[in-house]
Design a protein around this motif. Sequence first.
Motif, PDB file in Angstrom:
ATOM      1  N   LEU A 131      36.222  40.539  29.477  1.00 22.69           N
ATOM      2  CA  LEU A 131      37.323  40.201  30.383  1.00 22.69           C
ATOM      3  C   LEU A 131      38.273  41.388  30.580  1.00 22.69           C
ATOM      4  O   LEU A 131      38.784  41.612  31.678  1.00 22.69           O
ATOM      5  N   GLU A 132      38.509  42.154  29.500  1.00 20.06           N
ATOM      6  CA  GLU A 132      39.358  43.339  29.617  1.00 20.06           C
ATOM      7  C   GLU A 132      38.743  44.370  30.546  1.00 20.06           C
ATOM      8  O   GLU A 132      39.442  44.991  31.359  1.00 20.06           O
ATOM      9  N   LYS A 133      37.418  44.545  30.463  1.00 19.24           N
ATOM     10  CA  LYS A 133      36.729  45.493  31.356  1.00 19.24           C
ATOM     11  C   LYS A 133      36.857  45.049  32.805  1.00 19.24           C
ATOM     12  O   LYS A 133      37.045  45.865  33.707  1.00 19.24           O
ATOM     13  N   LEU A 134      36.747  43.731  33.039  1.00 22.05           N
ATOM     14  CA  LEU A 134      36.902  43.207  34.408  1.00 22.05           C
ATOM     15  C   LEU A 134      38.310  43.455  34.938  1.00 22.05           C
ATOM     16  O   LEU A 134      38.490  43.783  36.114  1.00 22.05           O
TER      17      LEU A 134
END
Length: 138
Positions: A131-134
């Motif tokens: 989710l952080e990468k998104l």
Amino acid sequence: MSTLTKPNHIGRKISRIRELKDMKQEALAQALGTNQQAISAMENSETIDEEKLVEIAKALGVSVEAIKNFSEEAVFNYFNSFSDNSINQGPIGAHNICHFHPLDKLMEAVEENKKLYERLLQAEKDKNEYLEKLLEKK
């Protein structure tokens, strides 16, 4: 002469097998596609033709030979032949015999729970990273 003293009274043998299987006449009648009165008449018959006996045996879940050779004495001998070779010779359930240590089983369950928790924790970490990468891409 009562039906109990006639060793070859097939109807009585069928009746006793049905009773031992905790089956009512209505249930046997339904399995055979007939009615309760026909079952009652059949159980009072000293002989039954072979084709009908095969159907009855199938409905009762026994062999034709089991019906023909059935005897009350054999049933009692069968159940009386069971013996308990363990140390539990008292009333049923008087002693619980464990072939494992209960605490060992408890510790196995605790270890399994730890492993499951660690897998769940890792899955959550992986999800957060994804989710952080998104979010960074936006």
